[in-house]
Design a protein around this motif. Structure first.
Motif: not given
Length: 292
Positions: A30-33, A199-206, A208-213
């Protein structure tokens, strides 16, 4: 007699831990890919294992490293991603049910590829358990007609990998300590997982700011520590103290735990599924190889 009791304790503990892993993956997604989930789970598990057993690397024989690395990719790396991808389309309880194919694949692969014999009692137990699994799948499909069961192929492929891993450990790593096997596995897959995480973009602001991160991180942390790190050591011990078929029969009990969590989370459950669960328990009992 004492050894038999220990085997069953290990089996039940693993069933509870791994059976709960499916709902943890569902909540984390719900919070990450799925790629972030698979990679982060592997990286965190590696860090946990290295913190308690990195010294074990020095005692591992050079000839065993190829089997440890292969075991790591088959038993941990690829399944971590495949299950996460599968649960984007199918319920956590359905994924756990499909995972019950592991003992059947273990018997077939152990006999055909690794030359590991199984008793008639074990084979009957696997067949009975498989029948119960099939009933659970059919009744689950009736309750969830809108699910994309093509994604179930990711789970089925994982069960083949798990079966190969169980036989590799029993055949080629029988004399390696369980903790050493787990640490060796993650030495081989830690860097690839870290590459995927970057590669997955985990270390990005997008991200970190996800609602359920934040909650996703909590679920992955629990999943990594208990559902992977601790359970890997327990499972390796179970394989060595019993048989590949008995150890892999933990996947028969896992759906019972996963279904309980699924019901609490709003997933459906029917009387037919209850009957199927009982059949699965019979299969687990029969798959235990008795000493003559």
């Amino acid at each position: 007699m004492k050894g038999i009791h220990i085997k069953w304790v290990y089996l039940i503990v693993l069933a509870v831990i791994w059976g709960s892993s499916f709902i943890l993956m569902k909540k984390a997604l719900l919070g990450i890919t799925p790629y972030q989930l698979g990679a982060l789970r592997t990286v965190l598990t590696g860090l946990f294992l290295f913190s308690v057993g990195i010294k074990a690397v020095k005692s591992i024989d050079k000839r065993q490293w190829k089997w440890l690395i292969l075991s790591g990719f088959l038993g941990s790396f690829f399944p971590a991603f495949f299950f996460a991808i599968a649960e984007t389309e199918i319920d956590s309880s359905v994924a756990s049910i499909l995972n019950s194919l592991v003992p059947l694949n273990t018997v077939l692969m152990g006999f055909a590829v690794f030359g590991i014999a199984s008793t008639k009692r074990q084979i009957v137990g696997v067949i009975v358990g498989f029948i119960g699994t099939a009933l659970l799948i059919l009744k689950g499909a009736e309750l969830n007609p809108n699910q994309n069961y093509l994604y179930a192929l990711f789970v089925i492929l994982s069960t083949v990998m798990y079966a190969a891993n169980v036989n590799i450990i029993k055949r080629y790593l029988q004399n390696v300590k369980p903790l050493h096997i787990a640490v060796g596995n993650y030495v081989g897959i830690f860097i690839p997982a870290l590459v995927v995480l970057l590669w997955s973009g985990f270390f990005t602001e997008t991200t970190y700011t996800a609602p359920n991160f934040k909650m996703a991180l909590l679920y992955v942390g629990i999943l990594s520590l208990f559902g992977t790190a601790l359970s890997k050591v327990l499972f390796n011990s179970l394989i060595q103290m019993s048989t590949p078929v008995f150890a892999s029969s933990v996947t028969y009990l896992m759906p019972l735990v996963a279904l309980m969590w699924g019901v609490l989370d709003g997933e459906g459950f029917s009387a037919w599924q209850g009957l199927a669960a009982f059949v699965i328990l019979i299969g687990v009992f029969l798959s235990h190889k008795r000493k003559t």
